[in-house]
Design a protein around this motif. Sequence first.
Motif, mmCIF file in Angstrom:
data_model
loop_
_atom_site.group_PDB
_atom_site.id
_atom_site.type_symbol
_atom_site.label_atom_id
_atom_site.label_comp_id
_atom_site.label_asym_id
_atom_site.label_seq_id
_atom_site.Cartn_x
_atom_site.Cartn_y
_atom_site.Cartn_z
ATOM 1 N N UNK A 90 0.715 -1.238 0.022
ATOM 2 C CA UNK A 90 0.144 -0.009 -0.043
ATOM 3 C C UNK A 90 1.093 1.199 -0.142
ATOM 4 N N UNK A 91 0.373 2.313 -0.787
ATOM 5 C CA UNK A 91 1.223 3.512 -0.796
ATOM 6 C C UNK A 91 1.342 4.073 0.616
ATOM 7 N N UNK A 133 -6.258 9.057 4.232
ATOM 8 C CA UNK A 133 -4.873 8.830 3.934
ATOM 9 C C UNK A 133 -4.776 8.189 2.573
ATOM 10 N N UNK A 134 -5.318 7.072 1.999
ATOM 11 C CA UNK A 134 -5.353 6.458 0.923
ATOM 12 C C UNK A 134 -5.475 7.475 -0.158
ATOM 13 N N UNK A 135 -6.706 8.128 -0.365
ATOM 14 C CA UNK A 135 -6.868 9.018 -1.488
ATOM 15 C C UNK A 135 -5.875 10.211 -1.535
ATOM 16 N N UNK A 136 -5.309 10.614 -0.458
ATOM 17 C CA UNK A 136 -4.395 11.862 -0.475
ATOM 18 C C UNK A 136 -3.507 11.678 -1.404
ATOM 19 N N UNK A 141 0.748 13.549 -5.384
ATOM 20 C CA UNK A 141 1.426 13.158 -6.550
ATOM 21 C C UNK A 141 0.997 13.671 -7.692
ATOM 22 N N UNK A 142 -0.043 14.047 -7.752
ATOM 23 C CA UNK A 142 -0.315 14.938 -8.906
ATOM 24 C C UNK A 142 -0.644 14.106 -10.240
ATOM 25 N N UNK A 143 -0.070 14.558 -11.230
ATOM 26 C CA UNK A 143 -0.116 13.862 -12.367
ATOM 27 C C UNK A 143 0.705 12.631 -12.626
ATOM 28 N N UNK A 144 1.665 12.563 -11.743
ATOM 29 C CA UNK A 144 2.572 11.148 -11.783
ATOM 30 C C UNK A 144 1.630 10.002 -10.997
ATOM 31 N N UNK A 145 0.395 10.240 -10.534
ATOM 32 C CA UNK A 145 -0.351 9.351 -9.568
ATOM 33 C C UNK A 145 -0.681 8.141 -10.817
ATOM 34 N N UNK A 167 -11.860 13.908 -8.108
ATOM 35 C CA UNK A 167 -12.153 15.287 -8.632
ATOM 36 C C UNK A 167 -13.601 15.703 -8.991
ATOM 37 N N UNK A 168 -14.504 14.561 -8.351
ATOM 38 C CA UNK A 168 -15.830 14.737 -9.004
ATOM 39 C C UNK A 168 -16.582 15.012 -7.519
ATOM 40 N N UNK A 169 -18.040 15.109 -7.558
ATOM 41 C CA UNK A 169 -18.675 15.402 -6.379
ATOM 42 C C UNK A 169 -18.569 13.968 -5.705
ATOM 43 N N UNK A 170 -18.393 12.909 -6.340
ATOM 44 C CA UNK A 170 -18.872 11.589 -5.787
ATOM 45 C C UNK A 170 -17.687 11.457 -4.748
#
Length: 202
Positions: A90-91, A133-136, A141-145, A167-170
Amino acid sequence: MVTAANAQNSGKLVGKDFIFIAIFGVLLFVVFFIFAMVLGTNANTFWFTHAIGAVPAGIVWMYLLARVPQRGAILIMSVLVAGVALLLGMLWTGPVGIVVGGVLAELIVSVGKRSTVKNVIAFAAWTLAFWVGQQSMIFLAGDSYVDMVVQSGMSVEYGQTLVSFMQSPLIAVAGVGCVAGALIGGFLGAKIFKKHFAKIAA
C-alpha cells in the motif's frame, strides 16, 4: 503477580492482550483488503471500499475493544495494521492515515468514561482517516499518480478513472459513506456483543 483481570482493571496490557490485538488487528485489515480486491475490479467503485468494508469491519473493531478496552490498544493495533499494509504494497499515505486514525480514536475513547457510542465514533474517525490517507496520494502525487498506478500493474484508464472520481462530487459521497458505514458496523457489532459491553460497563 499481575493477572489478566488485574491488568484490565489497572489499565495495563498483558501478554495475551497483545496477541489478541495482533490477531484481530490483522483480521480487521483482511476485511478491508477483501473488499478492496472485490470493489477494486472497477475504478468507479474502489473508493467505496472503506464505506462498505466498514460494516463488517465494525464488528471486528467492537469485539476487539470489548475484549481489550485498555488505553493504547487501538494505537498499537493501528501501527500493526499500518505495518501489514506497507508490507503488502500500500502507498505510504494509507498507513499514515491508519496511524493518524489510531491516534484520533484513542483520544476519542479516552475522554471521560468509555462507552459504546464513543467506541463507534472512534471507529468512524479511524475509518475516515484511513480513507483520507489512501486517497490523499492523488493530490500529493499530482500527474504522476497515474504512472504509479500503471507501475502497480493497472491500466492508464484505471488510474485516470481513480483521479477523475476524486475530482468529482462523488468524493463527498464516498467520504460520508465511510462515516455512515462505520457507524452501521459499529452499532451492529455492539448489538452482537452486547453481553461483553455490559461486563465492561459494570
